[in-house]
Design a protein around this motif. Structure first.
Motif, PDB file in Angstrom:
ATOM      1  N   MET A   1       1.518 -24.658 -21.476  1.00  0.00           N
ATOM      2  CA  MET A   1       0.436 -24.547 -20.513  1.00  0.00           C
ATOM      3  C   MET A   1      -0.931 -24.678 -21.185  1.00  0.00           C
ATOM      4  N   LEU A   2      -1.062 -24.076 -22.377  1.00  0.00           N
ATOM      5  CA  LEU A   2      -2.318 -24.191 -23.119  1.00  0.00           C
ATOM      6  C   LEU A   2      -2.573 -25.634 -23.545  1.00  0.00           C
ATOM      7  N   GLU A   3      -1.522 -26.343 -23.909  1.00  0.00           N
ATOM      8  CA  GLU A   3      -1.674 -27.752 -24.289  1.00  0.00           C
ATOM      9  C   GLU A   3      -2.184 -28.565 -23.100  1.00  0.00           C
ATOM     10  N   VAL A   4      -1.662 -28.291 -21.909  1.00  0.00           N
ATOM     11  CA  VAL A   4      -2.111 -29.004 -20.707  1.00  0.00           C
ATOM     12  C   VAL A   4      -3.582 -28.701 -20.449  1.00  0.00           C
ATOM     13  N   LEU A   5      -3.969 -27.434 -20.538  1.00  0.00           N
ATOM     14  CA  LEU A   5      -5.363 -27.062 -20.319  1.00  0.00           C
ATOM     15  C   LEU A   5      -6.282 -27.708 -21.352  1.00  0.00           C
ATOM     16  N   ALA A   6      -5.800 -27.817 -22.585  1.00  0.00           N
ATOM     17  CA  ALA A   6      -6.611 -28.454 -23.628  1.00  0.00           C
ATOM     18  C   ALA A   6      -6.857 -29.921 -23.308  1.00  0.00           C
ATOM     19  N   ARG A   7      -5.882 -30.561 -22.668  1.00  0.00           N
ATOM     20  CA  ARG A   7      -6.034 -31.978 -22.333  1.00  0.00           C
ATOM     21  C   ARG A   7      -6.980 -32.192 -21.155  1.00  0.00           C
ATOM     22  N   VAL A   8      -6.862 -31.335 -20.119  1.00  0.00           N
ATOM     23  CA  VAL A   8      -7.604 -31.599 -18.881  1.00  0.00           C
ATOM     24  C   VAL A   8      -8.902 -30.813 -18.780  1.00  0.00           C
ATOM     25  N   ASP A   9      -9.110 -29.853 -19.693  1.00  0.00           N
ATOM     26  CA  ASP A   9     -10.309 -29.019 -19.735  1.00  0.00           C
ATOM     27  C   ASP A   9     -10.305 -27.968 -18.640  1.00  0.00           C
ATOM     28  N   GLU A  10     -10.189 -28.365 -17.374  1.00  0.00           N
ATOM     29  CA  GLU A  10     -10.208 -27.401 -16.273  1.00  0.00           C
ATOM     30  C   GLU A  10      -9.440 -27.987 -15.090  1.00  0.00           C
ATOM     31  N   ALA A  11      -8.632 -27.172 -14.421  1.00  0.00           N
ATOM     32  CA  ALA A  11      -7.847 -27.691 -13.300  1.00  0.00           C
ATOM     33  C   ALA A  11      -7.328 -26.546 -12.449  1.00  0.00           C
ATOM     34  N   GLY A  12      -6.841 -26.902 -11.263  1.00  0.00           N
ATOM     35  CA  GLY A  12      -6.237 -25.930 -10.361  1.00  0.00           C
ATOM     36  C   GLY A  12      -4.752 -25.764 -10.648  1.00  0.00           C
ATOM     37  N   LEU A  13      -4.137 -24.798  -9.977  1.00  0.00           N
ATOM     38  CA  LEU A  13      -2.738 -24.463 -10.214  1.00  0.00           C
ATOM     39  C   LEU A  13      -1.805 -25.645  -9.956  1.00  0.00           C
ATOM     40  N   THR A  14      -1.988 -26.358  -8.851  1.00  0.00           N
ATOM     41  CA  THR A  14      -1.087 -27.463  -8.500  1.00  0.00           C
ATOM     42  C   THR A  14      -1.092 -28.536  -9.575  1.00  0.00           C
ATOM     43  N   GLU A  15      -2.280 -28.916 -10.018  1.00  0.00           N
ATOM     44  CA  GLU A  15      -2.382 -29.961 -11.059  1.00  0.00           C
ATOM     45  C   GLU A  15      -1.764 -29.492 -12.365  1.00  0.00           C
ATOM     46  N   LEU A  16      -2.024 -28.250 -12.757  1.00  0.00           N
ATOM     47  CA  LEU A  16      -1.502 -27.738 -14.021  1.00  0.00           C
ATOM     48  C   LEU A  16       0.023 -27.636 -13.987  1.00  0.00           C
ATOM     49  N   ALA A  17       0.558 -27.170 -12.876  1.00  0.00           N
ATOM     50  CA  ALA A  17       2.014 -27.059 -12.762  1.00  0.00           C
ATOM     51  C   ALA A  17       2.662 -28.438 -12.856  1.00  0.00           C
ATOM     52  N   ALA A  18       2.074 -29.429 -12.190  1.00  0.00           N
ATOM     53  CA  ALA A  18       2.628 -30.785 -12.235  1.00  0.00           C
ATOM     54  C   ALA A  18       2.557 -31.361 -13.638  1.00  0.00           C
ATOM     55  N   ASP A  19       1.422 -31.184 -14.319  1.00  0.00           N
ATOM     56  CA  ASP A  19       1.264 -31.725 -15.670  1.00  0.00           C
ATOM     57  C   ASP A  19       2.209 -31.064 -16.663  1.00  0.00           C
ATOM     58  N   ALA A  20       2.475 -29.772 -16.456  1.00  0.00           N
ATOM     59  CA  ALA A  20       3.352 -29.044 -17.370  1.00  0.00           C
ATOM     60  C   ALA A  20       4.828 -29.201 -17.010  1.00  0.00           C
ATOM     61  N   GLY A  21       5.096 -29.795 -15.831  1.00  0.00           N
ATOM     62  CA  GLY A  21       6.486 -29.955 -15.397  1.00  0.00           C
ATOM     63  C   GLY A  21       7.142 -28.638 -15.040  1.00  0.00           C
ATOM     64  N   LEU A  22       6.339 -27.719 -14.454  1.00  0.00           N
ATOM     65  CA  LEU A  22       6.849 -26.389 -14.104  1.00  0.00           C
ATOM     66  C   LEU A  22       6.706 -26.134 -12.615  1.00  0.00           C
ATOM     67  N   PRO A  23       7.568 -25.289 -12.043  1.00  0.00           N
ATOM     68  CA  PRO A  23       7.356 -24.847 -10.657  1.00  0.00           C
ATOM     69  C   PRO A  23       6.030 -24.093 -10.563  1.00  0.00           C
ATOM     70  N   LYS A  24       5.396 -24.153  -9.398  1.00  0.00           N
ATOM     71  CA  LYS A  24       4.097 -23.498  -9.246  1.00  0.00           C
ATOM     72  C   LYS A  24       4.193 -21.992  -9.488  1.00  0.00           C
ATOM     73  N   THR A  25       5.283 -21.391  -9.087  1.00  0.00           N
ATOM     74  CA  THR A  25       5.415 -19.942  -9.286  1.00  0.00           C
ATOM     75  C   THR A  25       5.455 -19.596 -10.773  1.00  0.00           C
ATOM     76  N   THR A  26       6.172 -20.411 -11.541  1.00  0.00           N
ATOM     77  CA  THR A  26       6.258 -20.178 -12.989  1.00  0.00           C
ATOM     78  C   THR A  26       4.910 -20.420 -13.646  1.00  0.00           C
ATOM     79  N   ALA A  27       4.262 -21.519 -13.257  1.00  0.00           N
ATOM     80  CA  ALA A  27       2.947 -21.838 -13.825  1.00  0.00           C
ATOM     81  C   ALA A  27       1.946 -20.742 -13.511  1.00  0.00           C
ATOM     82  N   HIS A  28       1.987 -20.234 -12.271  1.00  0.00           N
ATOM     83  CA  HIS A  28       1.062 -19.167 -11.870  1.00  0.00           C
ATOM     84  C   HIS A  28       1.309 -17.898 -12.684  1.00  0.00           C
ATOM     85  N   ARG A  29       2.565 -17.565 -12.884  1.00  0.00           N
ATOM     86  CA  ARG A  29       2.889 -16.359 -13.669  1.00  0.00           C
ATOM     87  C   ARG A  29       2.374 -16.488 -15.103  1.00  0.00           C
ATOM     88  N   LEU A  30       2.610 -17.651 -15.722  1.00  0.00           N
ATOM     89  CA  LEU A  30       2.158 -17.860 -17.100  1.00  0.00           C
ATOM     90  C   LEU A  30       0.636 -17.826 -17.203  1.00  0.00           C
TER      91      LEU A  30
END
Length: 223
Positions: A1-30
Protein backbone atom coordinates in the motif's frame (compact mmCIF):
# COMPACT_ATOMS: atom_id res chain seq x y z
CA UNK A 1 0.00 0.00 0.00
CA UNK A 2 2.87 2.37 0.79
CA UNK A 3 4.44 1.60 -2.58
CA UNK A 4 1.17 2.52 -4.32
CA UNK A 5 0.94 5.79 -2.37
CA UNK A 6 4.55 6.58 -3.25
CA UNK A 7 3.71 6.21 -6.93
CA UNK A 8 0.48 8.23 -7.01
CA UNK A 9 1.31 10.78 -4.27
CA UNK A 10 -2.33 11.14 -3.16
CA UNK A 11 -5.52 9.20 -3.92
CA UNK A 12 -8.87 7.99 -2.64
CA UNK A 13 -9.69 4.54 -1.29
CA UNK A 14 -11.16 3.15 -4.55
CA UNK A 15 -8.12 4.10 -6.63
CA UNK A 16 -5.65 2.82 -4.03
CA UNK A 17 -7.45 -0.50 -3.62
CA UNK A 18 -7.51 -1.02 -7.40
CA UNK A 19 -3.83 -0.13 -7.81
CA UNK A 20 -2.82 -2.44 -4.97
CA UNK A 21 -5.04 -5.27 -6.23
CA UNK A 22 -6.87 -5.48 -2.89
CA UNK A 23 -10.54 -5.52 -1.86
CA UNK A 24 -11.69 -2.11 -0.65
CA UNK A 25 -12.33 -3.44 2.84
CA UNK A 26 -8.78 -4.78 3.11
CA UNK A 27 -7.28 -1.60 1.67
CA UNK A 28 -9.33 0.52 4.09
CA UNK A 29 -8.21 -1.55 7.07
CA UNK A 30 -4.54 -1.28 6.09
CA UNK A 31 -4.78 2.43 5.43
CA UNK A 32 -6.49 3.13 8.76
CA UNK A 33 -3.81 1.12 10.57
CA UNK A 34 -1.14 3.22 8.84
CA UNK A 35 -3.03 6.42 9.69
CA UNK A 36 -3.04 5.39 13.36
CA UNK A 37 0.78 5.19 13.48
CA UNK A 38 1.41 8.26 11.32
CA UNK A 39 2.59 6.33 8.28
CA UNK A 40 -0.28 7.70 6.17
CA UNK A 41 -2.23 10.96 6.34
CA UNK A 42 -5.97 11.17 5.57
CA UNK A 43 -7.69 14.37 4.46
CA UNK A 44 -11.15 14.75 2.88
CA UNK A 45 -11.30 11.05 2.08
CA UNK A 46 -7.90 11.00 0.36
CA UNK A 47 -4.66 9.44 1.55
CA UNK A 48 -0.97 10.25 1.18
CA UNK A 49 2.37 9.26 2.73
CA UNK A 50 2.55 10.49 6.32
CA UNK A 51 5.21 12.32 8.26
CA UNK A 52 6.45 9.23 10.12
CA UNK A 53 7.49 7.50 6.92
CA UNK A 54 9.16 10.66 5.62
CA UNK A 55 11.09 11.13 8.87
CA UNK A 56 12.19 7.49 8.95
CA UNK A 57 13.37 7.67 5.37
CA UNK A 58 15.12 10.96 6.00
CA UNK A 59 16.94 9.48 8.97
CA UNK A 60 18.77 7.03 6.71
CA UNK A 61 22.45 7.86 7.20
CA UNK A 62 23.39 8.32 3.57
CA UNK A 63 20.48 10.69 3.02
CA UNK A 64 21.44 12.71 6.09
CA UNK A 65 24.96 13.08 4.73
CA UNK A 66 23.70 14.10 1.30
CA UNK A 67 21.28 16.55 2.89
CA UNK A 68 24.06 18.21 4.89
CA UNK A 69 26.26 18.55 1.82
CA UNK A 70 23.48 20.03 -0.32
CA UNK A 71 21.68 22.24 2.22
CA UNK A 72 23.48 25.53 1.53
CA UNK A 73 23.81 25.05 -2.27
CA UNK A 74 20.05 24.34 -2.41
CA UNK A 75 19.20 27.49 -0.47
CA UNK A 76 21.43 29.61 -2.70
CA UNK A 77 19.97 28.01 -5.84
CA UNK A 78 16.39 28.60 -4.67
CA UNK A 79 17.15 32.21 -3.77
CA UNK A 80 18.86 32.98 -7.05
CA UNK A 81 16.37 31.28 -9.38
CA UNK A 82 13.09 31.59 -7.47
CA UNK A 83 12.42 28.07 -8.72
CA UNK A 84 11.47 24.92 -6.86
CA UNK A 85 14.67 23.04 -6.05
CA UNK A 86 15.35 19.58 -4.67
CA UNK A 87 18.01 17.08 -3.76
CA UNK A 88 17.07 13.71 -5.26
CA UNK A 89 18.64 10.30 -4.55
CA UNK A 90 17.88 6.69 -5.53
CA UNK A 91 16.01 4.40 -3.14
CA UNK A 92 15.41 0.84 -4.31
CA UNK A 93 15.70 1.90 -7.94
CA UNK A 94 13.35 4.89 -7.68
CA UNK A 95 14.32 8.56 -7.47
CA UNK A 96 13.16 10.10 -4.19
CA UNK A 97 13.23 13.71 -3.00
CA UNK A 98 15.54 13.94 0.02
CA UNK A 99 15.20 17.70 0.51
CA UNK A 100 12.95 20.14 -1.33
CA UNK A 101 12.58 23.92 -1.18
CA UNK A 102 9.44 25.72 -2.33
CA UNK A 103 9.39 27.83 -5.47
CA UNK A 104 7.55 28.79 -8.63
CA UNK A 105 6.58 25.23 -9.63
CA UNK A 106 4.89 24.27 -6.35
CA UNK A 107 1.34 24.97 -7.52
CA UNK A 108 1.71 22.41 -10.32
CA UNK A 109 4.00 19.87 -8.65
CA UNK A 110 4.87 19.87 -4.95
CA UNK A 111 8.42 18.71 -4.21
CA UNK A 112 7.65 17.22 -0.83
CA UNK A 113 10.31 15.34 1.13
CA UNK A 114 9.95 11.61 0.52
CA UNK A 115 8.10 11.99 -2.79
CA UNK A 116 8.92 9.38 -5.44
CA UNK A 117 9.47 10.95 -8.87
CA UNK A 118 7.89 9.42 -12.00
CA UNK A 119 10.09 7.28 -14.29
CA UNK A 120 12.20 9.09 -16.86
CA UNK A 121 12.73 12.21 -14.75
CA UNK A 122 15.83 14.37 -15.20
CA UNK A 123 17.48 13.10 -12.00
CA UNK A 124 17.10 9.52 -13.22
CA UNK A 125 18.76 10.50 -16.50
CA UNK A 126 21.71 12.00 -14.60
CA UNK A 127 22.12 8.82 -12.52
CA UNK A 128 21.75 6.49 -15.52
CA UNK A 129 24.24 8.50 -17.59
CA UNK A 130 26.97 7.65 -15.07
CA UNK A 131 25.96 4.01 -14.54
CA UNK A 132 26.49 0.80 -16.56
CA UNK A 133 24.04 0.36 -19.48
CA UNK A 134 20.53 -0.65 -18.41
CA UNK A 135 17.08 -0.87 -20.06
CA UNK A 136 15.19 2.43 -20.40
CA UNK A 137 12.34 3.25 -17.99
CA UNK A 138 8.72 2.47 -18.97
CA UNK A 139 7.40 4.65 -21.77
CA UNK A 140 10.83 5.57 -23.11
CA UNK A 141 12.12 4.19 -26.43
CA UNK A 142 15.69 2.84 -26.23
CA UNK A 143 16.91 5.27 -28.90
CA UNK A 144 15.32 8.27 -27.14
CA UNK A 145 16.70 7.18 -23.78
CA UNK A 146 20.22 6.76 -25.13
CA UNK A 147 20.04 10.24 -26.68
CA UNK A 148 19.01 11.71 -23.33
CA UNK A 149 21.92 9.93 -21.62
CA UNK A 150 24.36 11.14 -24.27
CA UNK A 151 23.17 14.73 -23.86
CA UNK A 152 23.49 14.49 -20.06
CA UNK A 153 27.07 13.27 -20.35
CA UNK A 154 27.93 15.99 -22.85
CA UNK A 155 26.34 18.91 -20.97
CA UNK A 156 26.77 17.77 -17.37
CA UNK A 157 23.03 18.09 -16.79
CA UNK A 158 19.69 16.67 -17.97
CA UNK A 159 16.50 18.50 -18.92
CA UNK A 160 12.98 17.08 -18.73
CA UNK A 161 9.79 18.88 -19.78
CA UNK A 162 6.35 17.54 -18.90
CA UNK A 163 2.83 18.56 -17.98
CA UNK A 164 -0.58 19.18 -19.52
CA UNK A 165 -2.22 22.39 -18.31
CA UNK A 166 1.10 23.74 -17.01
CA UNK A 167 4.32 22.69 -18.73
CA UNK A 168 7.20 22.34 -16.29
CA UNK A 169 10.89 22.31 -17.12
CA UNK A 170 13.24 20.43 -14.78
CA UNK A 171 17.03 20.57 -14.90
CA UNK A 172 19.13 18.07 -12.92
CA UNK A 173 22.89 17.95 -12.36
CA UNK A 174 24.93 15.19 -10.67
CA UNK A 175 26.24 15.22 -7.11
CA UNK A 176 29.43 13.17 -6.86
CA UNK A 177 31.57 11.64 -4.14
CA UNK A 178 35.29 12.42 -3.98
CA UNK A 179 35.91 9.38 -6.22
CA UNK A 180 33.58 10.74 -8.90
CA UNK A 181 30.69 8.36 -8.22
CA UNK A 182 27.28 9.95 -8.89
CA UNK A 183 25.14 9.40 -5.77
CA UNK A 184 22.41 12.03 -6.13
CA UNK A 185 21.21 14.94 -8.24
CA UNK A 186 20.19 18.52 -7.61
CA UNK A 187 17.13 19.52 -9.60
CA UNK A 188 15.52 22.85 -10.43
CA UNK A 189 11.91 22.94 -11.63
CA UNK A 190 10.14 25.97 -13.15
CA UNK A 191 6.89 26.58 -15.04
CA UNK A 192 8.63 27.96 -18.13
CA UNK A 193 11.81 27.49 -20.16
CA UNK A 194 12.73 31.13 -20.87
CA UNK A 195 15.70 31.03 -18.48
CA UNK A 196 16.67 27.44 -19.17
CA UNK A 197 20.31 28.14 -20.08
CA UNK A 198 21.05 30.30 -17.03
CA UNK A 199 19.12 28.00 -14.66
CA UNK A 200 21.02 25.00 -16.05
CA UNK A 201 24.33 26.72 -15.33
CA UNK A 202 23.17 27.63 -11.80
CA UNK A 203 22.02 24.05 -11.16
CA UNK A 204 25.40 22.68 -12.28
CA UNK A 205 27.17 25.10 -9.93
CA UNK A 206 24.98 24.06 -7.01
CA UNK A 207 25.70 20.38 -7.72
CA UNK A 208 29.45 21.08 -7.88
CA UNK A 209 29.30 22.89 -4.53
CA UNK A 210 27.32 20.02 -2.99
CA UNK A 211 29.91 17.57 -4.35
CA UNK A 212 32.73 19.62 -2.84
CA UNK A 213 30.94 19.71 0.52
CA UNK A 214 30.34 15.97 0.33
CA UNK A 215 34.04 15.32 -0.25
CA UNK A 216 34.85 17.05 3.04
CA UNK A 217 32.46 14.94 5.15
CA UNK A 218 34.06 11.83 6.70
CA UNK A 219 30.68 10.01 6.72
CA UNK A 220 30.53 10.29 2.93
CA UNK A 221 33.18 7.58 2.57
CA UNK A 222 30.42 4.98 2.97
CA UNK A 223 28.50 6.26 -0.07
Amino acid sequence: MLEVLARVDEAGLTELAADAGLPKTTAHRLLEQLVAVGGVERSAGRYRIGGTIVRLGHSWTSHRVLGRAAALPLRHLAGWTGATVALVAPVHGRMVIVNGLSGAADAAFSHRQGMVLPPGNAAEVVMAAAAPPAPPPPGQLPSEWEERLRAAREHGAAVHRWGDDVVLSCVAAPVRTRTGKVVAAIGTTMPDSHRLATVTAATRRAALLASANLARLPEARRL
